[in-house]
Enzyme design. Structure first.
Site: not given
Length: 263
Positions: A50, A52, A197
């Protein structure tokens, strides 16, 4: 029953992420809606992972199972006719019966784009993080090398991460300069939520001189989220490719390569 594999590219700016959720429009929902218009029935897509909200993909892989097989061009060209401009099926192929987009994956390749300039770029703002200060790229490379290998990445995951284990293996973390962009390419067996990130945010702090490269080892050992750096914004991140049995999907493709635009 047949298994169909799709490779999907999307600009995630307008979406709440890949996965369907109640708080907004997801990429998965849009693709499933378009697929239903071609097939006449709704299929649930199973993805390789997935992304974000605001994160992009060049090579998101998903599969579905069908008892009524159409020509592969229908799953690409036909579906694309019903998709918005910021989402496209890049490839559709018949997969083996035991193929699973998530569980068959060997590794993933993410790229994070940093835009190094004092003045913002309207062209780059959707796909990169603007950092105005001068970055010491060599120090960042020294720090990046410490991420490679099998480690506990507890300090590099979001608070809402539900992964059963925080141990992951990274195969490489490379910094590629394509001025004014600095690309951080991360390849690994799997990733925690926001892991790339947070790694990039920490590397930028190293590049700006607020942290030293050797602190990475302490972060990996300590395991507390408060020890690592900031979470880099989502728009700079792109899922480039997923590797299955040694074969990237797509192999050799570049993601959102804008370097020529800014020269």
């Amino acid at each position: 029953m047949s298994v169909v594999r799709l490779v999907i590219e999307y600009d995630g700016t307008q979406y709440v992420g890949w996965q369907i959720q109640p708080n907004g429009l997801a990429v998965q929902q849009v693709v499933e809606d378009a697929l239903a218009r071609i097939c006449g029935v709704r299929h649930r897509l199973v993805s390789s992972g997935r992304t974000d909200a605001g994160v992009h993909a060049r090579g998101m892989v998903a599969h579905f199972v069908t008892d009524k097989l159409l020509p592969m061009r229908a799953y690409r060209d036909g579906v694309n006719r019903h998709l918005p401009a910021d989402i496209a099926v890049r490839d559709a192929a018949l997969a083996c019966d035991d193929f699973h987009a998530r569980y068959s994956a060997r590794s993933k390749w993410y790229r994070y784009s940093i835009y190094r300039a004092a003045v913002r770029s309207p062209m780059a703002c959707r796909f990169s993080w603007q950092v105005r200060g001068r970055l010491d790229v060599q120090a960042m490379r020294e720090a990046a090398e410490l991420f490679v290998g099998r480690h506990d990445f507890s300090a590099f995951r979001a608070s809402g991460c539900a992964a059963r284990t925080t141990v992951r293996e990274l195969f490489s973390v490379d910094l590629v300069e394509e001025d004014p962009l600095l690309q951080v390419d991360v390849r690994g067996e799997g990733f925690l939520r926001n892991m790339v990130r947070i790694m990039v945010g920490t590397l930028v702090e190293v590049g700006l001189g607020s942290r030293s490269p050797c602190e990475i080892e302490d972060m990996l050992s300590a395991g507390g989220r408060d020890r690592a750096g900031v979470t880099a914004p989502p728009q700079g991140l792109c899922l480039m490719a997923v590797d299955y049995a040694g074969q990237d999907v797509f192999p050799g493709q570049k993601c959102l390569d804008m370097s020529e635009t800014f020269r």
